[in-house]
Design an enzyme around this catalytic site. Structure first.
Site, PDB file in Angstrom:
ATOM      1  N   ASP A 106      -5.869 -10.121   9.825  1.00 12.21           N
ATOM      2  CA  ASP A 106      -5.142  -9.406  10.876  1.00 12.21           C
ATOM      3  C   ASP A 106      -5.194 -10.219  12.165  1.00 12.21           C
ATOM      4  O   ASP A 106      -6.123 -10.994  12.385  1.00 12.21           O
ATOM      5  CB  ASP A 106      -5.802  -8.043  11.154  1.00 12.21           C
ATOM      6  N   ARG A 156       2.344 -12.515   7.627  1.00 12.87           N
ATOM      7  CA  ARG A 156       2.794 -11.149   7.921  1.00 12.87           C
ATOM      8  C   ARG A 156       3.304 -11.163   9.355  1.00 12.87           C
ATOM      9  O   ARG A 156       2.584 -11.591  10.273  1.00 12.87           O
ATOM     10  CB  ARG A 156       1.641 -10.143   7.830  1.00 12.87           C
TER      11      ARG A 156
END
Ligand SMILES: Cc1cc2nc3c(=O)[nH]c(=O)nc-3n(C[C@H](O)[C@H](O)[C@H](O)COP(=O)(O)OP(=O)(O)OC[C@H]3O[C@@H](n4cnc5c(N)ncnc54)[C@H](O)[C@@H]3O)c2cc1C
Length: 279
Positions: A106, A156
């Protein structure tokens, strides 16, 4: 915890595995995140690592379809970068035996982006089962997107969830959407299996149209959304034949994550308040 229930799958590994199973039954895959961030002690970083080891053992037994998401500050990025790297490398090695061995890193505040991307690159040199998140609101991201395309890394793409200064990030919604679309287009046409992480219906429509016009297969990318956010849109995309992966956070350290979800949408603040009074 009852306030966070809509966005957090529960506190235990069993809660998380059950949530993933329900998503799998509905035709979606998942990425599991053990909640925690900004830790300040080595033993807390080691605890995050131990939790991921336990999750990996449980996933190997359960057979559910999910991969993992981790935050570098939960692995001690602010305490000792070597420690955080060692723990990340270890999670990637342990996950390598899973049905889906991919580990997503992340992305957090802009001040952590360079160190996080460096940790990613070091890990990627040893195993390609790892990929970063890039945030469309950051002014540096077009360069990072090109670097990741050159590297062949799976990215992502999200808008970005942290409060950032205008010097480092676009703050206008329309500009962020425009940047997102531009970066998504680059990743979809030249990148490797990008993850399009957004609930923005306009963006999703533009991206669907773009992939159809360019003849980009529905197997060449995936949409990603957060647990509990726009579930009807999640199901609609599955019914249209798109790959959909849901980010499933679990654990007891839900406050930071919950605060970001609340601040993204005013209606969520009313939802949280009404939950307080209707308990
Ligand atoms: C799978 C996934 C992983 C992510 N990982 C990261 C990361 O690593 N780093 C990072 O900085 N950010 C991450 N994010 C968060 C992201 O940056 C945005 O903050 C968040 O997705 C909201 O932006 P949006 O693109 O959905 O568009 P928005 O314009 O914010 O939302 C579009 C519509 O989606 C719905 N919606 C959006 N958010 C909510 C919400 N919280 N509650 C209810 N409805 C909502 C609303 O209907 C809204 O109108 C991630 C998001 C996703 C989906």
């Amino acid at each position: 915890m009852f306030l966070a229930k809509r966005f957090v799958a529960g506190t235990t590994i069993t809660d998380a595995v059950n949530a993933v199973q329900r998503l799998n039954d509905a035709g979606m895959t998942a990425t599991l995140d053990f909640l925690g961030e900004d830790i300040t002690r080595r033993d807390e970083a080691e605890r995050t690592h131990a939790a991921y080891s336990e999750i990996i053992t449980a996933l190997a037994r359960s057979g559910v379809r999910t991969n993992l998401s981790v935050k570098m500050t939960a692995l001690g990025l602010h305490v000792d970068t070597d420690l955080a790297q060692r723990l990340l490398d270890s999670i990637i090695a342990e996950a390598s035996t899973l049905q889906d061995p991919f580990v997503r890193i992340d992305m957090e505040r802009s001040s952590d982006v360079s160190a996080t991307l460096q940790a990613f690159r070091t890990a990627y040199a040893k195993s390609q089962n790892v990929g970063p998140v890039l945030q469309a609101y950051l002014r540096r991201t077009p360069d990072d997107v090109e670097a990741m395309i050159d590297l062949g890394a799976r990215v992502r793409l999200c808008k970005g969830a942290y409060d950032e200064r205008p010097e480092v990030a676009h703050t206008e919604k329309a500009t962020i959407r425009r940047e997102y679309l531009r970066l998504a287009e680059a990743l979809l046409s030249r990148g490797k299996y990008p993850a399009i992480a957004t609930h923005d219906p306009g963006l999703i429509e533009s991206i669907s149209r773009l992939t159809q016009e360019r003849g980009i297969s529905r197997d060449a990318f995936e949409f990603q959304m957060l647990y509990g956010v726009r579930p009807s849109l999640q199901r609609l995309l599955v019914s249209q034949g798109y790959r959909v992966r849901i980010y499933v956070p679990f654990g007891t350290h839900w406050v930071g994550y919950f605060r970001r979800r609340i601040s993204e949408r005013r209606a969520n603040a009313f939802f949280a308040l009404s939950a307080l009074f209707s308990r």
